[in-house]
Each structure stands twice: as C-alpha cells, then as structure tokens.
Design an enzyme around this catalytic site. Sequence first.
Site, short mmCIF file in Angstrom:
data_model
loop_
_atom_site.label_atom_id
_atom_site.label_comp_id
_atom_site.label_asym_id
_atom_site.label_seq_id
_atom_site.Cartn_x
_atom_site.Cartn_y
_atom_site.Cartn_z
N ALA A 48 0.86 -1.19 0.00
CA ALA A 48 0.00 0.00 0.00
C ALA A 48 0.89 1.24 0.00
O ALA A 48 2.02 1.20 0.49
CB ALA A 48 -0.90 -0.02 1.23
N GLY A 96 0.87 -5.03 1.06
CA GLY A 96 -0.24 -5.20 0.12
C GLY A 96 0.20 -5.87 -1.18
O GLY A 96 -0.62 -6.48 -1.87
N GLU A 154 0.02 -9.42 -0.41
CA GLU A 154 -1.41 -9.76 -0.30
C GLU A 154 -2.09 -9.81 -1.66
O GLU A 154 -2.98 -10.63 -1.91
CB GLU A 154 -2.09 -8.74 0.63
CG GLU A 154 -1.62 -8.91 2.07
CD GLU A 154 -1.97 -7.72 2.95
OE1 GLU A 154 -1.47 -6.60 2.66
OE2 GLU A 154 -2.71 -7.89 3.92
N GLU A 164 4.55 -4.56 7.58
CA GLU A 164 3.71 -3.54 8.22
C GLU A 164 4.11 -3.27 9.67
O GLU A 164 3.99 -2.16 10.16
CB GLU A 164 2.23 -3.95 8.17
CG GLU A 164 1.60 -3.85 6.78
CD GLU A 164 1.74 -5.12 5.95
OE1 GLU A 164 2.57 -5.98 6.30
OE2 GLU A 164 1.01 -5.24 4.95
N1 CAA Z 1 4.57 3.36 -0.38
C1 CAA Z 1 4.98 4.51 -0.91
N2 CAA Z 1 6.19 4.69 -1.48
C2 CAA Z 1 7.02 3.62 -1.51
C3 CAA Z 1 6.65 2.38 -0.97
C4 CAA Z 1 5.36 2.25 -0.39
N3 CAA Z 1 4.90 1.10 0.12
N4 CAA Z 1 7.69 1.52 -1.13
C5 CAA Z 1 8.66 2.21 -1.74
N5 CAA Z 1 8.27 3.48 -1.98
C6 CAA Z 1 9.02 4.55 -2.63
C7 CAA Z 1 10.11 5.09 -1.72
O1 CAA Z 1 9.59 6.02 -0.81
C8 CAA Z 1 11.06 5.70 -2.71
O2 CAA Z 1 10.53 6.95 -3.12
P1 CAA Z 1 11.46 8.26 -3.19
O3 CAA Z 1 12.46 7.94 -4.28
O4 CAA Z 1 10.50 9.35 -3.57
O5 CAA Z 1 12.10 8.41 -1.85
C9 CAA Z 1 10.96 4.75 -3.91
O6 CAA Z 1 9.74 4.03 -3.74
C10 CAA Z 1 12.09 3.74 -3.97
O7 CAA Z 1 12.13 3.06 -2.71
P2 CAA Z 1 13.47 2.88 -1.84
O8 CAA Z 1 14.39 4.03 -2.07
O9 CAA Z 1 13.07 2.61 -0.43
O10 CAA Z 1 14.09 1.58 -2.53
P3 CAA Z 1 15.01 0.45 -1.85
O11 CAA Z 1 15.46 -0.41 -2.99
O12 CAA Z 1 16.05 1.06 -0.98
O13 CAA Z 1 14.02 -0.38 -0.90
C11 CAA Z 1 11.96 -1.51 -0.33
C12 CAA Z 1 12.94 -1.10 -1.45
C13 CAA Z 1 12.63 -2.55 0.58
C14 CAA Z 1 10.75 -2.16 -1.05
C15 CAA Z 1 11.54 -0.29 0.49
O14 CAA Z 1 11.10 0.72 -0.41
C16 CAA Z 1 10.42 -0.54 1.47
O15 CAA Z 1 10.68 -1.07 2.54
N6 CAA Z 1 9.16 -0.14 1.13
C17 CAA Z 1 8.03 -0.21 2.02
C18 CAA Z 1 7.54 -1.63 2.21
C19 CAA Z 1 6.38 -1.66 3.19
O16 CAA Z 1 6.50 -1.31 4.35
N7 CAA Z 1 5.20 -2.11 2.70
C20 CAA Z 1 4.00 -2.20 3.50
C21 CAA Z 1 3.11 -1.06 3.17
S1 CAA Z 1 1.67 -1.03 4.24
C22 CAA Z 1 0.58 -2.11 3.54
O17 CAA Z 1 0.82 -2.69 2.50
C23 CAA Z 1 -0.72 -2.30 4.29
C24 CAA Z 1 -1.63 -3.34 3.72
O18 CAA Z 1 -1.62 -4.47 4.17
C25 CAA Z 1 -2.60 -3.04 2.68
#
Ligand code: CAA
Length: 258
Positions: free
Chosen positions: A66, A109, A112, A132
């Site tokens: 998400a 997500g 999921e 999460e």
């Molecule tokens: N939401 C919004 N933006 C996201 C994102 C997310 N879930 N995941 C990555 N991005 C964005 C980053 O903010 C970054 O944007 P900027 O360049 O503007 O800063 C861009 O994508 C690239 O990401 P990273 O620089 O972090 O890339 P990385 O290779 O260093 O890491 C990653 C990759 C491990 C996937 C890391 O981005 C990450 O941990 N993302 C979040 C994962 C997460 O926590 N997901 C759960 C979301 S909550 C959910 O999903 C609830 C549900 O059940 C419905």
Amino acid sequence: MTVYADILTETHGRVGLVRLNRPQAMNALRANLLAELLDALRTFDADDEIGAMIITGNEKAFSAGADIKEMADASAVELMNRGLSDGWHRISTIHKPIIAAVSGFALGGGCELALLCDMIIASESARFGQPEITIGVIPGAGGTQRLTRVLGKALAMEMVLNNRFLKADEALAHGLVNRVVPVEDYLDEALKLAGEIAARAPVAVRLGKEAVNRAYELSLAEGLAAEQRAFYLLFSTEDQKEGMRAFVEKRAPEWKGK
Ligand code: CAA
C-alpha cells in the site's frame, strides 16, 4: 483499450496482462492504481476473447505494498471511507484465473495482492514479506488470514510480527508459489501457464476456480456438496458433450465456452 495512469494492459492471444506501472514508487498500491487494476481485471473478465489474466510488476518489484505516503496522515474513518478494502474484496470476485508473475519485492499489500491471485510464478529474486509491523500496523488486505492458511501459524506469525521475508525457494517449499524460474523467464513462464489455461474449456475453468476457492471458506461437507453441484452443472454445457465426444473420437476438442 483504455489508457491508465498507473498500470499498462496488453493482450497475448487469450491472455490479458496487467503491468503495475509505478516503478519510481516500487509499484506502491495507491488508491488510483487499485481502482485501475480492478477496472482492467473486470474488463478482461467480461471479454469472451480472454481466458486467463496475469498481474505483474517489474524485475525489481512486483509491489512494495500500500502507498505509505498516501495513507500516513489518514484517520481511521477516512481510510474506511476510501473503500480500499472493498476494492481488495472485488479482486477476489473475478471469475477467470489470475496468475501473479512476481519478481523482486512482493511486500505488504503487494504480497497480499499476489495471495489474492490463483497461482504465483516467481522469479529467483522474488521476496515475500509483510513489513507492516515496521511502520506500526499489521497487514490490512488479507495477509494475516491468507498467509496463515497457506503457510501455517508458525511462519505467518514470524512474518507478521517480526518482518520475516521469504525468499523464492522458501516460498516454493512452503507451497506459496507454483514454481520458481530465472529472472529472465518469469513472465514468459506465466504467459505459458496462462495461455494453456486460457485454451481450456472456459466454463469448467470458471467453476474449477470457484470450487477450489470454496475449500478456504466452507466445511468439507459443504465444499464437497458445492463441488458436486458444479460437476453436475457442467453436464448442461456443450463443452462437456464436445470434450467427451472428442475423447471417444480420438481428436482435439473445440471449446465454445457454452
Ligand atoms: N509506499 C509509498 N512509497 C514507496 C513504498 C510504499 N509502500 N515503497 C517504496 N516506496 C518509494 C520510496 O519512498 C522511494 O521513493 P522516493 O524515491 O521518492 O524516496 C521509492 O519508492 C524507492 O524506494 P526505496 O528508495 O526505499 O528503494 P530500496 O530499494 O532502498 O528499498 C523496499 C525497497 C525494501 C521495497 C523499500 O522501499 C520498502 O521497505 N518499502 C516499504 C515496504 C512496506 O512497508 N510495505 C507495506 C506497506 S503497508 C501495507 O501494505 C498495508 C496493507 O496491508 C494493505
């Protein structure tokens, strides 16, 4: 074909392909992307020329979940009113088979969404996780339920409570994915599987998907009764007559989807 902002759609013969297309945001599932995805899946579902669908991302990310930036400041009521959970639920009402072609991150997500699909083809670089907990919440699109049903309690707890990632080979060993292939092959492999299923008897495919999914919802007795009704129903189709006649006549069947 409709032009979308957050996804790309293509057809490959009888296969409808949806590419999540926010590479700059790791294919984070903002509300607009989910709405477009649902619209594309429904369009393919209603199209007689399509027999199966694929959802994919890119090599680096299927989806990182998400959109955290979109939901960070939302109140509980705002989140509820956005109707996102309805959108997730509607994906599970698609009748035709959906295959997730996963490479790289399938997180939150994104994991999921892959679990909502009927089968998963993973590249060797696929990583499944529910991170999460690291941002102060829990999975909100079915992860606690669907992962637990597939993996069992011990591993699901570790993923949900302690951000344990599953590598592709672990996901295969635990029955989360159908197969793991080299990164350069994962989409072709998904297209091959989807193409084969799309060439099969459409009504039987639809009822087969429905029947297997019922195993997760119903008691064994209820599930068996539902299976029996679907089995009998297929004897009212032209394709059942054609399929069995073709077997006896030692020729390939020609399906009509009727
Ligand atoms: N939401 C919004 N933006 C996201 C994102 C997310 N879930 N995941 C990555 N991005 C964005 C980053 O903010 C970054 O944007 P900027 O360049 O503007 O800063 C861009 O994508 C690239 O990401 P990273 O620089 O972090 O890339 P990385 O290779 O260093 O890491 C990653 C990759 C491990 C996937 C890391 O981005 C990450 O941990 N993302 C979040 C994962 C997460 O926590 N997901 C759960 C979301 S909550 C959910 O999903 C609830 C549900 O059940 C419905």
